[in-house]
Design a protein around this motif. Structure first.
Motif, PDB file in Angstrom:
ATOM      1  N   LEU A  96      -1.191   0.873  -8.934  1.00 39.39           N
ATOM      2  CA  LEU A  96      -2.549   0.505  -9.281  1.00 39.39           C
ATOM      3  C   LEU A  96      -3.520   1.110  -8.269  1.00 39.39           C
ATOM      4  O   LEU A  96      -3.160   1.327  -7.102  1.00 39.39           O
ATOM      5  N   GLU A  97      -4.741   1.388  -8.731  1.00 42.67           N
ATOM      6  CA  GLU A  97      -5.788   1.872  -7.845  1.00 42.67           C
ATOM      7  C   GLU A  97      -6.657   0.697  -7.432  1.00 42.67           C
ATOM      8  O   GLU A  97      -7.111  -0.082  -8.278  1.00 42.67           O
ATOM      9  N   ALA A  98      -6.876   0.591  -6.124  1.00 42.46           N
ATOM     10  CA  ALA A  98      -7.587  -0.572  -5.603  1.00 42.46           C
ATOM     11  C   ALA A  98      -8.518  -0.160  -4.469  1.00 42.46           C
ATOM     12  O   ALA A  98      -8.568   1.003  -4.063  1.00 42.46           O
ATOM     13  N   ALA A  99      -9.253  -1.131  -3.951  1.00 41.19           N
ATOM     14  CA  ALA A  99     -10.138  -0.950  -2.799  1.00 41.19           C
ATOM     15  C   ALA A  99      -9.812  -2.021  -1.779  1.00 41.19           C
ATOM     16  O   ALA A  99      -9.416  -3.139  -2.143  1.00 41.19           O
ATOM     17  N   PRO A 100      -9.953  -1.726  -0.484  1.00 41.30           N
ATOM     18  CA  PRO A 100      -9.725  -2.777   0.514  1.00 41.30           C
ATOM     19  C   PRO A 100     -10.792  -3.861   0.412  1.00 41.30           C
ATOM     20  O   PRO A 100     -11.973  -3.568   0.218  1.00 41.30           O
ATOM     21  N   ALA A 101     -10.377  -5.114   0.509  1.00 42.65           N
ATOM     22  CA  ALA A 101     -11.329  -6.222   0.493  1.00 42.65           C
ATOM     23  C   ALA A 101     -12.212  -6.170   1.736  1.00 42.65           C
ATOM     24  O   ALA A 101     -11.820  -5.616   2.767  1.00 42.65           O
ATOM     25  N   PRO A 102     -13.432  -6.700   1.654  1.00 38.59           N
ATOM     26  CA  PRO A 102     -14.302  -6.728   2.830  1.00 38.59           C
ATOM     27  C   PRO A 102     -13.583  -7.328   4.040  1.00 38.59           C
ATOM     28  O   PRO A 102     -12.922  -8.360   3.935  1.00 38.59           O
ATOM     29  N   GLY A 103     -13.684  -6.643   5.159  1.00 41.62           N
ATOM     30  CA  GLY A 103     -13.044  -7.110   6.381  1.00 41.62           C
ATOM     31  C   GLY A 103     -11.727  -6.436   6.680  1.00 41.62           C
ATOM     32  O   GLY A 103     -11.253  -6.487   7.834  1.00 41.62           O
ATOM     33  N   TRP A 104     -11.112  -5.788   5.675  1.00 37.85           N
ATOM     34  CA  TRP A 104      -9.859  -5.050   5.943  1.00 37.85           C
ATOM     35  C   TRP A 104     -10.239  -3.591   6.159  1.00 37.85           C
ATOM     36  O   TRP A 104     -10.369  -2.827   5.219  1.00 37.85           O
ATOM     37  N   ASP A 105     -10.409  -3.220   7.413  1.00 41.58           N
ATOM     38  CA  ASP A 105     -11.014  -1.940   7.739  1.00 41.58           C
ATOM     39  C   ASP A 105     -10.024  -0.799   7.887  1.00 41.58           C
ATOM     40  O   ASP A 105     -10.424   0.366   7.789  1.00 41.58           O
ATOM     41  N   GLY A 146     -15.165  10.177   1.921  1.00 40.81           N
ATOM     42  CA  GLY A 146     -16.388  10.403   2.665  1.00 40.81           C
ATOM     43  C   GLY A 146     -17.354   9.241   2.588  1.00 40.81           C
ATOM     44  O   GLY A 146     -18.289   9.142   3.391  1.00 40.81           O
ATOM     45  N   ARG A 147     -17.124   8.364   1.610  1.00 42.27           N
ATOM     46  CA  ARG A 147     -17.990   7.191   1.459  1.00 42.27           C
ATOM     47  C   ARG A 147     -17.212   5.883   1.539  1.00 42.27           C
ATOM     48  O   ARG A 147     -17.723   4.885   2.041  1.00 42.27           O
ATOM     49  N   ALA A 148     -15.997   5.887   1.007  1.00 43.39           N
ATOM     50  CA  ALA A 148     -15.237   4.643   0.939  1.00 43.39           C
ATOM     51  C   ALA A 148     -13.739   4.937   0.937  1.00 43.39           C
ATOM     52  O   ALA A 148     -13.313   6.063   0.642  1.00 43.39           O
ATOM     53  N   LEU A 149     -12.950   3.905   1.272  1.00 48.58           N
ATOM     54  CA  LEU A 149     -11.496   3.999   1.209  1.00 48.58           C
ATOM     55  C   LEU A 149     -11.015   3.691  -0.200  1.00 48.58           C
ATOM     56  O   LEU A 149     -11.529   2.778  -0.865  1.00 48.58           O
ATOM     57  N   VAL A 180       0.844  -1.189   0.000  1.00 48.00           N
ATOM     58  CA  VAL A 180       0.000   0.000   0.000  1.00 48.00           C
ATOM     59  C   VAL A 180       0.885   1.247   0.000  1.00 48.00           C
ATOM     60  O   VAL A 180       1.734   1.410   0.878  1.00 48.00           O
ATOM     61  N   GLN A 181       0.683   2.120  -0.983  1.00 47.41           N
ATOM     62  CA  GLN A 181       1.458   3.349  -1.094  1.00 47.41           C
ATOM     63  C   GLN A 181       0.663   4.587  -0.689  1.00 47.41           C
ATOM     64  O   GLN A 181       1.242   5.632  -0.407  1.00 47.41           O
ATOM     65  N   GLY A 182      -0.652   4.484  -0.700  1.00 48.51           N
ATOM     66  CA  GLY A 182      -1.477   5.632  -0.341  1.00 48.51           C
ATOM     67  C   GLY A 182      -2.866   5.188   0.048  1.00 48.51           C
ATOM     68  O   GLY A 182      -3.388   4.181  -0.453  1.00 48.51           O
ATOM     69  N   VAL A 183      -3.480   5.941   0.988  1.00 47.52           N
ATOM     70  CA  VAL A 183      -4.837   5.659   1.459  1.00 47.52           C
ATOM     71  C   VAL A 183      -5.608   6.978   1.448  1.00 47.52           C
ATOM     72  O   VAL A 183      -5.139   7.986   1.977  1.00 47.52           O
ATOM     73  N   ARG A 184      -6.807   6.945   0.837  1.00 50.47           N
ATOM     74  CA  ARG A 184      -7.631   8.154   0.764  1.00 50.47           C
ATOM     75  C   ARG A 184      -9.079   7.773   1.053  1.00 50.47           C
ATOM     76  O   ARG A 184      -9.568   6.760   0.570  1.00 50.47           O
ATOM     77  N   HIS A 185      -9.734   8.625   1.818  1.00 45.01           N
ATOM     78  CA  HIS A 185     -11.160   8.418   2.102  1.00 45.01           C
ATOM     79  C   HIS A 185     -11.937   9.577   1.487  1.00 45.01           C
ATOM     80  O   HIS A 185     -11.634  10.735   1.737  1.00 45.01           O
TER      81      HIS A 185
END
Length: 343
Positions: free
Chosen positions: A312-321, A298-301, A291-296
């Motif tokens: 690459l642009e990705a989303a955290p899998a369910p359960g990785w909060d 207001g609705r999702a990470l 993981v190189q960057g994390v942005r929220h």
């Protein structure tokens, strides 16, 4: 009033044509966006519809009437230019009245009717207080509304807009495009709207004609373009996607050197491209990527991950909060669209 374009071609000099065999059928009362990268032919097509350019081949019909040889002034088309083209020496009132005052005497309304129509239009576009001001005394968003009122003054059956929000800041653009859509719905005028902004087109158009290199690549409703792109260009142009080279063998796409599991596809064997939306590329605790960057928002990470020498642009899998920068992760694909590499 419907618009039918068939086999439209236009060349400027010896290079490739600005338009090449364009076919387009716009229904009466429809709001259509002409979308595409710079140089794709959007403005040329709009200017031909307005009578400001003439094609080298093909046919244009507006309301069933063949426009061959019909000059712009005889088409009754409303045109809003990219930079508004308001007359600086005229007040807002006189700018809106201009199209009515230059009509032949037999078709020119009386002065009282011109005044009534101008004031009604300024009220319609919500700037009635500006009638005595000059263009340099009002804001860009207000100029846009005045330019639209001037185009509507002649009561056109067809309204053409060439990137009308290009000179405005982001929030004004957003407000005006929603206002324009509401105005279109009230008036019911057939409207064609040139833009290079896909969010703008997706937000307000009934259908989008996506152009590339002088051709219409796909003409469909916004959701259909997004969910069922006709080719790799459409898939890559609309929305955010990770463009992943792969090789198909025996119905399985392999992504090496990217640390991704193979994925089933119906494509024939050979090199291919997979388009994966950021929300469909899932990151979970594991190995292979970082993981190189994390942005929220207001609705999702939203994550930026480094893998196989790429970002690459990705989303955290369910359960990785609570992913953090520097966390190791493994990647998987929930959904992808595949196209042969030669496309």
């Amino acid at each position: 009033m419907g618009v039918d374009v068939a086999g439209l071609t236009r060349r400027f000099g010896a290079g490739r044509p600005a338009l090449h065999g364009v076919d387009l059928a716009v229904r009466q009362g429809e709001f259509v966006a002409l979308l595409g990268p710079s140089g794709s032919g959007k403005t040329t097509l709009l200017r031909i519809l307005a009578g400001l350019e003439f094609p080298d081949a093909g046919r244009v019909r507006v309301g069933g009437r063949d426009m061959a040889g019909v000059p712009a002034r005889a088409r009754g088309v409303g045109f809003v230019f990219q930079h508004y083209a308001l007359f600086r020496h005229m007040t807002v009132f006189e700018n809106v009245a201009f199209g009515l005052r230059v009509r032949p005497r037999a078709r020119r309304p009386a002065e009282a009717e011109i005044a009534r129509r101008v004031r009604d239009l300024l009220a319609l576009v919500q700037v009635p207080e500006l009638e005595r001001r000059y263009p340099e005394q009002i804001s860009g968003g207000q100029r846009q509304r005045v330019a639209l009122a001037r185009a509507l003054a002649i009561e056109p059956p067809l309204l053409l807009l060439d990137e009308p929000f290009g000179a405005l800041d982001a929030q004004v653009r957003k407000d005006l495009r929603l206002w324009l859509r509401g105005l279109h719905d009230r008036l019911g005028i057939t409207t064609l709207f040139v833009t290079h902004d896909q969010d703008e087109a997706m937000a307000i158009a009934d259908r989008i004609a996506l152009l590339r290199d002088g051709r219409v690549v796909q003409f469909d409703a916004p959701e259909a373009l997004f969910e069922h792109p006709a080719d790799a260009f459409v898939a890559g142009f609309l929305g955010d996607s990770n463009r992943l080279p792969c090789v198909v063998a025996g119905g399985l796409a392999c992504f090496a050197p990217l640390p991704l599991p193979g994925m089933a596809t119906s494509l024939p064997d050979g090199p291919a491209l997979a388009f994966v939306r950021p929300g469909a590329l899932l990151a979970a605790p594991g190995e292979g990527a970082v993981v190189q960057g994390v942005r929220h928002d207001g609705r999702a990470l939203h994550l930026v991950v480094a893998a196989g020498g790429r970002m690459l642009e990705a989303a955290p899998a369910p359960g990785w909060d609570a992913p953090r920068r520097g966390d190791a992760c493994a990647l998987s694909i929930a959904e992808a669209r595949f196209f042969a590499a030669q496309q």
